[in-house]
Design an enzyme around this catalytic site. Structure first.
Site, mmCIF file in Angstrom:
data_model
loop_
_atom_site.group_PDB
_atom_site.id
_atom_site.type_symbol
_atom_site.label_atom_id
_atom_site.label_comp_id
_atom_site.label_asym_id
_atom_site.label_seq_id
_atom_site.Cartn_x
_atom_site.Cartn_y
_atom_site.Cartn_z
ATOM 1 N N LYS A 82 -1.820 -8.183 7.563
ATOM 2 C CA LYS A 82 -1.711 -6.721 7.480
ATOM 3 C C LYS A 82 -1.641 -6.022 8.825
ATOM 4 C CE LYS A 82 -3.669 -6.318 2.966
ATOM 5 N NZ LYS A 82 -4.935 -6.548 2.311
ATOM 6 N N ARG A 104 1.407 4.635 2.076
ATOM 7 C CA ARG A 104 0.458 4.159 1.051
ATOM 8 C C ARG A 104 0.159 2.709 1.367
ATOM 9 N NH1 ARG A 104 0.227 4.941 -5.353
ATOM 10 N NH2 ARG A 104 -0.446 6.955 -4.571
ATOM 11 N N HIS A 134 -6.788 10.107 -0.847
ATOM 12 C CA HIS A 134 -5.458 10.453 -1.347
ATOM 13 C C HIS A 134 -5.372 11.986 -1.255
ATOM 14 C CE1 HIS A 134 -1.780 10.368 -3.458
ATOM 15 N NE2 HIS A 134 -2.118 9.773 -4.577
HETATM 16 N N1 ASP Z 1 -2.124 7.564 -8.885
HETATM 17 C C1 ASP Z 1 -3.455 7.703 -8.360
HETATM 18 C C2 ASP Z 1 -3.647 6.856 -7.129
HETATM 19 O O1 ASP Z 1 -2.693 6.305 -6.631
HETATM 20 C C3 ASP Z 1 -4.499 7.470 -9.381
HETATM 21 C C4 ASP Z 1 -4.521 6.128 -10.017
HETATM 22 O O2 ASP Z 1 -3.766 5.234 -9.653
HETATM 23 O O3 ASP Z 1 -5.362 5.955 -10.892
HETATM 24 O O4 ASP Z 1 -4.748 6.759 -6.629
#
Ligand code: ASP
Length: 331
Positions: A82, A104, A134
């Protein structure tokens, strides 16, 4: 303004500026011509090391609506370690002249490293790092709450307002949720009272230091706090060993009975309350179809509001960076 990494260190003024700018962006999105020339000539890279549907498409749409050039880079499955992989990728993005990197990553802290390791000088926007943060999800949630519970369904009269006096219950798999972490900090900064509701096995160590109340009982919390907004969290089975809930709860039925939002609990919520979920939903586990599709559910609207919030974030970080006198180092 430089990066958007976490809501924990987001000042109240900056949070309100982001929400107000999101309202302005949302207003442009109801026009027939949705595209603004604001970021023409700037390059936004979407760097996704983890699955995403809503967030990636939302950032891409937001950047394109501002006329930026968008490069999508899906790095999932890379076998390089990583740290190395992230550094090499950052150097490549730097060489390509990226102005903003939306990242991300499954490792908590990866966006922070990209922003501060000196590998590139782009603005970094955290689109979800591990179980950590997030921030744009929390901003779109706060925006949706403000619009409904302060503005009566629109942004009219909401400019400059916070969420003082509002009560929000965040329910479910708090342990694995960067959405819960980001929301607790942002909602607290904006003056709302947050109650986290979860079984003890799905609460992280150190929860007592978070700026919120904690409960193990959903019915009692609904009765006592009369929440204005109920935010259901996805049970993140992919982060649980065994994949099905493992040792975290005895069975899906029991979880649903104690912590799910179904028609009986729905009936006990205050008449004005809104129902939220960040998606993707496990229908029938943390939320019933009745609740997800209820007239007071704002789940689809959360997705739409995400575009305005991400437009505002990109705008404030990129267009704002032209101002040499802006002394703020982080948003
Ligand atoms: N989409 C949101 C996240 O990426 C929530 C989830 O995945 O539960 O954190």
């Amino acid at each position: 303004m430089r990066h958007l990494l976490s809501t924990a260190d987001l000042a109240k003024d900056d949070a309100i500026l982001l929400l107000d700018t999101s309202a302005q962006m949302a207003a442009t999105q109801s026009r027939e011509m949705k595209k603004l020339p604001t970021l023409r000539g700037r390059t936004v890279v979407n760097l996704f090391y983890e699955d995403s549907t809503r967030t990636r498409i939302s950032f891409e749409t937001a950047a394109k609506r501002l006329s930026a050039d968008v490069i999508n880079f899906s790095a999932k499955g890379s076998s390089v370690s990583k740290g190395e992989s992230l550094k090499d990728t950052a150097l490549t993005l730097h060489a390509m002249g990226a102005d903003a990197v939306v990242v991300r990553h499954p490792a908590s802290g990866a966006p922070h490293m990209l922003a501060h390791a000196g590998w590139l000088d782009a603005a970094v926007l955290n689109a979800g790092d591990g179980m950590h943060q997030h921030p744009t999800q929390a901003l779109l949630d706060a925006f949706t709450i403000r619009r409904h519970l302060v503005g009566g369904g629109s942004d009219a009269g909401t400019e400059g307002t916070d969420l003082a006096g509002l009560r929000v219950a965040i329910v479910g798999d708090v342990l694995h949720s960067r959405v819960a972490r980001s929301n607790v900090h942002l909602l607290h900064t904006l003056g709302a009272h947050v109650t986290l509701v979860a079984p003890p096995t799905l609460l992280p160590v150190g929860i007592e230091t978070w700026p919120c109340e904690v409960s193990y009982h959903l019915d009692e919390t609904i009765e006592r706090t009369k929440p204005d907004a109920v935010m259901m969290l996805r049970v993140q089975r992919e982060r649980m060993s065994g994949g099905a809930g493992g040792a975290f709860f005895p069975s899906a039925q029991e979880y649903s009975r104690k912590f799910g939002l179904g028609s009986q609990r729905l009936a006990r919520l205050p008449g004005h309350s809104i129902i939220m979920h960040p998606g993707p939903m496990n229908r029938g586990l943390e939320i019933s179809a009745d609740a997800a599709d209820h007239p007071r559910s704002v789940i689809v609207e959360q997705v739409a509001n995400g575009i305005a919030v991400r437009m505002a974030s990109l705008y404030l970080l990129l267009a704002g960076s032209d101002d040499a006198h802006d002394e703020r180092t982080s948003l």
